[in-house]
Write a protein that holds these residues in place. Sequence first.
Motif, PDB file in Angstrom:
ATOM      1  N   THR A 194       7.950  36.610   9.192  1.00 52.64           N
ATOM      2  CA  THR A 194       8.084  36.676  10.650  1.00 52.64           C
ATOM      3  C   THR A 194       8.672  35.387  11.185  1.00 52.64           C
ATOM      4  O   THR A 194       9.593  35.393  12.017  1.00 52.64           O
ATOM      5  N   GLU A 195       8.164  34.262  10.681  1.00 53.43           N
ATOM      6  CA  GLU A 195       8.683  32.956  11.106  1.00 53.43           C
ATOM      7  C   GLU A 195      10.106  32.731  10.593  1.00 53.43           C
ATOM      8  O   GLU A 195      10.973  32.245  11.322  1.00 53.43           O
ATOM      9  N   ALA A 196      10.361  33.116   9.345  1.00 61.50           N
ATOM     10  CA  ALA A 196      11.686  32.892   8.748  1.00 61.50           C
ATOM     11  C   ALA A 196      12.789  33.610   9.513  1.00 61.50           C
ATOM     12  O   ALA A 196      13.916  33.119   9.599  1.00 61.50           O
ATOM     13  N   GLU A 228       3.399  36.738   7.712  1.00 63.25           N
ATOM     14  CA  GLU A 228       3.562  35.630   8.647  1.00 63.25           C
ATOM     15  C   GLU A 228       4.770  34.758   8.269  1.00 63.25           C
ATOM     16  O   GLU A 228       5.519  34.305   9.139  1.00 63.25           O
ATOM     17  N   TYR A 229       4.962  34.524   6.972  1.00 68.19           N
ATOM     18  CA  TYR A 229       6.062  33.686   6.502  1.00 68.19           C
ATOM     19  C   TYR A 229       7.411  34.316   6.850  1.00 68.19           C
ATOM     20  O   TYR A 229       8.331  33.640   7.329  1.00 68.19           O
ATOM     21  N   GLY A 249      12.579  34.442  12.747  1.00 71.96           N
ATOM     22  CA  GLY A 249      12.523  34.122  14.168  1.00 71.96           C
ATOM     23  C   GLY A 249      11.974  35.225  15.041  1.00 71.96           C
ATOM     24  O   GLY A 249      12.300  35.306  16.232  1.00 71.96           O
ATOM     25  N   SER A 250      11.161  36.093  14.474  1.00 67.19           N
ATOM     26  CA  SER A 250      10.579  37.181  15.262  1.00 67.19           C
ATOM     27  C   SER A 250       9.357  36.672  16.029  1.00 67.19           C
ATOM     28  O   SER A 250       8.610  35.831  15.539  1.00 67.19           O
ATOM     29  N   THR A 251       9.191  37.174  17.227  1.00 72.67           N
ATOM     30  CA  THR A 251       8.020  36.771  18.014  1.00 72.67           C
ATOM     31  C   THR A 251       6.798  37.589  17.633  1.00 72.67           C
ATOM     32  O   THR A 251       5.674  37.146  17.795  1.00 72.67           O
ATOM     33  N   GLU A 252       7.029  38.783  17.119  1.00 76.77           N
ATOM     34  CA  GLU A 252       5.906  39.660  16.797  1.00 76.77           C
ATOM     35  C   GLU A 252       6.309  40.584  15.653  1.00 76.77           C
ATOM     36  O   GLU A 252       7.421  41.090  15.610  1.00 76.77           O
TER      37      GLU A 252
END
Length: 339
Positions: free
Chosen positions: A146-148, A143-144, A150-153
């Motif tokens: 993915t956010e770093a 999750e970290y 900028g991925s949506t999924e």
Amino acid sequence: MNHKKDKPIIGISIGDINGISAEVTMKALLDTRMQKLITPVIYAHGKALTFYRKHLNLDDFNFMQIRTIHEVHHKKINVINVVDQCPEIIPGVETAESGKMALAALDQAIKDLKEENIDALVTAPLNKNNINSDEFKFVGHTEYLTEAFGSTESMMFMVSEDMRVGLVSGHVPLKEVIQEVTTEKIKKKLKIMLRSLKDDFGIDKPKIAVLGLNPHAGEDGLLGEEEAKVIQPAIREFQDEGHMIFGPYAPDGFFGMMHQKKFDGILAMYHDQGLIPFKALSFETGVNFTAGLPIIRTSPDHGTAYNIAGKNIADEGSMRAAIYLAQDIIAQKTPWEVE
């Protein structure tokens, strides 16, 4: 960086230095074959590795301290200090300082990934308790990252020689799984899995099995309707497009009869449904790969293992497999000329 001459640079974020992260990393990198294929950069602190070198009698483990990634040496194991002062190392004990260092290592590695100074990241295990604070909530590496980026999924993809298991829902409480498992979410995960199997693993026509959510895959509605109303519509849509996607299968019978060997990928509905059989069958060689990101990230499939930390009995097989998988995916994507 001249990719045609240099070996790929793989960063390793050290995780919790009071767990087995340093031990499995150092043991894995002692494999001389590996150093011919990659240039490792460990994000940690030199004093932590020196401590374990002596404590575990790993006399053959030698490294070069560098200040930044731009000083990387392709014939050495490189170490970048991510904190000014190395925390006190107490094997098997959770401390706030080791949590801060684990986060600093991950953040520095992410920075170098974003600037394309390293070609892949292998994340050693950390402890979610001591990395969290009132201001910061860390659910997991997947999750970290993915956010770093900028991925949506993205998708947690557990990989071993014999099986590849992806998850529809990841680190969520079991009571929330039912809300997470939607036709749209299944379709998104199947798209990620199909693309990853083609692009990352070089499989032209992947064959994917989809597991059911309920016992016996719903038993024709007797034990639940999600298979008919949620899962099957997603499968049919991909089948209509010509993809080899099958199911939903009852998970107990599927793994009991070793059907995982017949498929290139398996999509499980929730965390334990996929990870319990995966770890039971592939524990010492399993790798956690994050599919769907613009970067390559792998990790061993175990945790910090405080109970055996510092005892020189941790098995480095999963860490070694994680580094090799990162190298394999780099090679699949980039025409390297390794000297």
